[in-house]
Motif scaffolding. Structure first.
Motif, PDB file in Angstrom:
ATOM      1  N   MET A  55       0.861  -1.188   0.000  1.00 52.62           N
ATOM      2  CA  MET A  55       0.000   0.000   0.000  1.00 52.62           C
ATOM      3  C   MET A  55       0.895   1.235   0.000  1.00 52.62           C
ATOM      4  O   MET A  55       2.022   1.186   0.493  1.00 52.62           O
ATOM      5  CB  MET A  55      -0.894   0.021   1.257  1.00 52.62           C
ATOM      6  N   PRO A  56       0.386   2.359  -0.534  1.00 53.36           N
ATOM      7  CA  PRO A  56       1.169   3.592  -0.517  1.00 53.36           C
ATOM      8  C   PRO A  56       1.263   4.162   0.901  1.00 53.36           C
ATOM      9  O   PRO A  56       0.494   3.759   1.776  1.00 53.36           O
ATOM     10  CB  PRO A  56       0.368   4.525  -1.431  1.00 53.36           C
ATOM     11  N   ILE A  57       2.172   5.069   1.082  1.00 56.12           N
ATOM     12  CA  ILE A  57       2.413   5.801   2.338  1.00 56.12           C
ATOM     13  C   ILE A  57       2.969   4.869   3.431  1.00 56.12           C
ATOM     14  O   ILE A  57       4.071   5.055   3.889  1.00 56.12           O
ATOM     15  CB  ILE A  57       1.171   6.562   2.842  1.00 56.12           C
ATOM     16  N   MET A  58       2.191   3.863   3.854  1.00 55.21           N
ATOM     17  CA  MET A  58       2.678   2.872   4.815  1.00 55.21           C
ATOM     18  C   MET A  58       2.147   1.511   4.403  1.00 55.21           C
ATOM     19  O   MET A  58       0.936   1.327   4.296  1.00 55.21           O
ATOM     20  CB  MET A  58       2.220   3.210   6.231  1.00 55.21           C
ATOM     21  N   GLY A  59       3.049   0.572   4.173  1.00 53.01           N
ATOM     22  CA  GLY A  59       2.657  -0.773   3.768  1.00 53.01           C
ATOM     23  C   GLY A  59       2.172  -1.598   4.947  1.00 53.01           C
ATOM     24  O   GLY A  59       2.272  -1.195   6.110  1.00 53.01           O
ATOM     25  N   GLY A  60       1.656  -2.769   4.647  1.00 50.57           N
ATOM     26  CA  GLY A  60       1.094  -3.632   5.671  1.00 50.57           C
ATOM     27  C   GLY A  60       2.105  -4.167   6.666  1.00 50.57           C
ATOM     28  O   GLY A  60       1.812  -4.295   7.848  1.00 50.57           O
ATOM     29  N   LEU A  61       3.317  -4.479   6.203  1.00 50.85           N
ATOM     30  CA  LEU A  61       4.321  -4.994   7.127  1.00 50.85           C
ATOM     31  C   LEU A  61       4.750  -3.921   8.125  1.00 50.85           C
ATOM     32  O   LEU A  61       4.952  -4.204   9.306  1.00 50.85           O
ATOM     33  CB  LEU A  61       5.527  -5.546   6.367  1.00 50.85           C
ATOM     34  N   LEU A  63       2.813  -1.524   9.069  1.00 51.08           N
ATOM     35  CA  LEU A  63       1.650  -1.395   9.950  1.00 51.08           C
ATOM     36  C   LEU A  63       1.688  -2.460  11.044  1.00 51.08           C
ATOM     37  O   LEU A  63       1.469  -2.149  12.221  1.00 51.08           O
ATOM     38  CB  LEU A  63       0.348  -1.520   9.142  1.00 51.08           C
ATOM     39  N   VAL A  64       1.978  -3.689  10.672  1.00 51.90           N
ATOM     40  CA  VAL A  64       2.033  -4.773  11.662  1.00 51.90           C
ATOM     41  C   VAL A  64       3.093  -4.469  12.724  1.00 51.90           C
ATOM     42  O   VAL A  64       2.840  -4.585  13.928  1.00 51.90           O
ATOM     43  CB  VAL A  64       2.320  -6.132  10.985  1.00 51.90           C
ATOM     44  N   LYS A  65       4.271  -4.047  12.279  1.00 51.24           N
ATOM     45  CA  LYS A  65       5.341  -3.720  13.234  1.00 51.24           C
ATOM     46  C   LYS A  65       4.914  -2.594  14.176  1.00 51.24           C
ATOM     47  O   LYS A  65       5.159  -2.666  15.385  1.00 51.24           O
ATOM     48  CB  LYS A  65       6.615  -3.320  12.480  1.00 51.24           C
ATOM     49  N   ALA A  66       4.275  -1.561  13.617  1.00 56.47           N
ATOM     50  CA  ALA A  66       3.831  -0.432  14.443  1.00 56.47           C
ATOM     51  C   ALA A  66       2.770  -0.886  15.450  1.00 56.47           C
ATOM     52  O   ALA A  66       2.807  -0.504  16.619  1.00 56.47           O
ATOM     53  CB  ALA A  66       3.284   0.688  13.556  1.00 56.47           C
ATOM     54  N   LEU A  67       1.836  -1.724  14.998  1.00 57.27           N
ATOM     55  CA  LEU A  67       0.788  -2.203  15.909  1.00 57.27           C
ATOM     56  C   LEU A  67       1.375  -3.109  16.989  1.00 57.27           C
ATOM     57  O   LEU A  67       0.984  -3.011  18.161  1.00 57.27           O
ATOM     58  CB  LEU A  67      -0.305  -2.939  15.132  1.00 57.27           C
ATOM     59  N   ARG A  68       2.297  -3.973  16.623  1.00 58.96           N
ATOM     60  CA  ARG A  68       2.899  -4.877  17.625  1.00 58.96           C
ATOM     61  C   ARG A  68       3.717  -4.101  18.659  1.00 58.96           C
ATOM     62  O   ARG A  68       3.914  -4.567  19.774  1.00 58.96           O
ATOM     63  CB  ARG A  68       3.764  -5.937  16.956  1.00 58.96           C
ATOM     64  N   GLY A  69       4.155  -2.899  18.306  1.00 55.94           N
ATOM     65  CA  GLY A  69       4.872  -2.056  19.249  1.00 55.94           C
ATOM     66  C   GLY A  69       3.962  -1.344  20.220  1.00 55.94           C
ATOM     67  O   GLY A  69       4.413  -0.734  21.187  1.00 55.94           O
ATOM     68  N   ASN A  70       2.666  -1.411  19.972  1.00 59.15           N
ATOM     69  CA  ASN A  70       1.656  -0.806  20.844  1.00 59.15           C
ATOM     70  C   ASN A  70       1.106  -1.893  21.765  1.00 59.15           C
ATOM     71  O   ASN A  70       0.575  -2.892  21.274  1.00 59.15           O
ATOM     72  CB  ASN A  70       0.538  -0.220  19.962  1.00 59.15           C
ATOM     73  N   PRO A  71       1.226  -1.739  23.095  1.00 56.68           N
ATOM     74  CA  PRO A  71       0.743  -2.774  24.021  1.00 56.68           C
ATOM     75  C   PRO A  71      -0.711  -3.193  23.781  1.00 56.68           C
ATOM     76  O   PRO A  71      -1.061  -4.352  24.013  1.00 56.68           O
ATOM     77  CB  PRO A  71       0.907  -2.128  25.393  1.00 56.68           C
ATOM     78  N   THR A  76      -3.384  -8.907  19.483  1.00 55.68           N
ATOM     79  CA  THR A  76      -4.508  -8.790  18.554  1.00 55.68           C
ATOM     80  C   THR A  76      -4.207  -9.556  17.267  1.00 55.68           C
ATOM     81  O   THR A  76      -3.135  -9.379  16.685  1.00 55.68           O
ATOM     82  CB  THR A  76      -4.761  -7.301  18.213  1.00 55.68           C
ATOM     83  N   PRO A  77      -5.134 -10.399  16.814  1.00 54.22           N
ATOM     84  CA  PRO A  77      -4.904 -11.083  15.534  1.00 54.22           C
ATOM     85  C   PRO A  77      -4.770 -10.085  14.378  1.00 54.22           C
ATOM     86  O   PRO A  77      -5.594  -9.178  14.245  1.00 54.22           O
ATOM     87  CB  PRO A  77      -6.156 -11.945  15.360  1.00 54.22           C
ATOM     88  N   ILE A  78      -3.733 -10.246  13.593  1.00 52.55           N
ATOM     89  CA  ILE A  78      -3.514  -9.412  12.410  1.00 52.55           C
ATOM     90  C   ILE A  78      -3.335 -10.340  11.220  1.00 52.55           C
ATOM     91  O   ILE A  78      -2.382 -11.119  11.170  1.00 52.55           O
ATOM     92  CB  ILE A  78      -2.281  -8.495  12.554  1.00 52.55           C
ATOM     93  N   GLN A  91       7.437 -15.008   5.331  1.00 59.65           N
ATOM     94  CA  GLN A  91       8.371 -15.015   6.455  1.00 59.65           C
ATOM     95  C   GLN A  91       8.530 -13.613   7.024  1.00 59.65           C
ATOM     96  O   GLN A  91       8.595 -13.426   8.236  1.00 59.65           O
ATOM     97  CB  GLN A  91       9.726 -15.589   6.023  1.00 59.65           C
ATOM     98  N   GLN A  92       8.567 -12.606   6.134  1.00 60.11           N
ATOM     99  CA  GLN A  92       8.658 -11.221   6.598  1.00 60.11           C
ATOM    100  C   GLN A  92       7.416 -10.858   7.407  1.00 60.11           C
ATOM    101  O   GLN A  92       7.505 -10.160   8.417  1.00 60.11           O
ATOM    102  CB  GLN A  92       8.810 -10.263   5.409  1.00 60.11           C
ATOM    103  N   GLY A  93       6.263 -11.323   6.946  1.00 60.34           N
ATOM    104  CA  GLY A  93       5.026 -11.063   7.676  1.00 60.34           C
ATOM    105  C   GLY A  93       5.028 -11.721   9.042  1.00 60.34           C
ATOM    106  O   GLY A  93       4.645 -11.108  10.044  1.00 60.34           O
ATOM    107  N   LYS A  94       5.484 -12.945   9.084  1.00 59.14           N
ATOM    108  CA  LYS A  94       5.553 -13.672  10.360  1.00 59.14           C
ATOM    109  C   LYS A  94       6.526 -12.978  11.307  1.00 59.14           C
ATOM    110  O   LYS A  94       6.232 -12.804  12.496  1.00 59.14           O
ATOM    111  CB  LYS A  94       5.989 -15.114  10.096  1.00 59.14           C
ATOM    112  N   ALA A  95       7.674 -12.572  10.767  1.00 59.40           N
ATOM    113  CA  ALA A  95       8.672 -11.890  11.595  1.00 59.40           C
ATOM    114  C   ALA A  95       8.143 -10.556  12.120  1.00 59.40           C
ATOM    115  O   ALA A  95       8.472 -10.139  13.235  1.00 59.40           O
ATOM    116  CB  ALA A  95       9.954 -11.678  10.796  1.00 59.40           C
ATOM    117  N   ALA A  96       7.318  -9.889  11.322  1.00 61.76           N
ATOM    118  CA  ALA A  96       6.746  -8.608  11.750  1.00 61.76           C
ATOM    119  C   ALA A  96       5.683  -8.802  12.832  1.00 61.76           C
ATOM    120  O   ALA A  96       5.398  -7.884  13.598  1.00 61.76           O
ATOM    121  CB  ALA A  96       6.144  -7.875  10.550  1.00 61.76           C
ATOM    122  N   GLY A  97       5.082  -9.999  12.862  1.00 61.78           N
ATOM    123  CA  GLY A  97       4.063 -10.269  13.879  1.00 61.78           C
ATOM    124  C   GLY A  97       2.699 -10.597  13.329  1.00 61.78           C
ATOM    125  O   GLY A  97       1.723 -10.658  14.085  1.00 61.78           O
TER     126      GLY A  97
END
Length: 119
Positions: A55-61, A63-71, A76-78, A91-97
């Motif tokens: 996605m433009p501006i911020m991709g999904g991976l 986004l996942v990293k940013a969300l996983r950094g938020n308690p 939360t299932p992503i 694998q990148q998706g799994k590593a991101a969370g």
């Protein structure tokens, strides 16, 4: 009611995902990209996040990293809903969370069954 945030830069995919989930009784909000999704996730707690990868501006991976950094979103299932099928991207998706990986075009029944497994 389970609240779901669905992020995709494609209007048609957002509409199909939203329609499928609302018909199944879920409360759905959509976002145009990862940045839009992150803002909405910070303002409202969602029970599940579904996101495209590219996605433009911020991709999904990102986004996942940013969300996983938020308690609030640590457990939360992503789910990633994407055209990406390579083992490397998964694998990148799994590593991101990311919790799961669904490939577009999606089957509504598969999406709903996957949701029931992760909720």
């Amino acid at each position: 009611m389970t609240k779901i945030l669905a992020a995709d830069d494609s209007v048609s995919i957002r509409q199909m995902v939203s329609h499928t989930l609302k018909d199944a009784g879920y409360d759905v909000e959509t976002a145009n990209d990862g940045s839009d999704a992150l803002k909405k996730a910070q303002a409202t707690k969602f029970d599940v996040v579904i996101s495209d990868v590219n996605m433009p501006i911020m991709g999904g991976l990102e986004l996942v990293k940013a969300l996983r950094g938020n308690p609030q979103y640590k457990f939360t299932p992503i789910l990633m809903l994407t055209t990406e099928t390579s083992a490397e991207k998964k694998q990148q998706g799994k590593a991101a969370g990311a919790t799961g990986w669904l490939v577009k075009p999606f089957n509504p029944d598969t999406l709903l069954k996957t949701l029931k497994r992760v909720i």
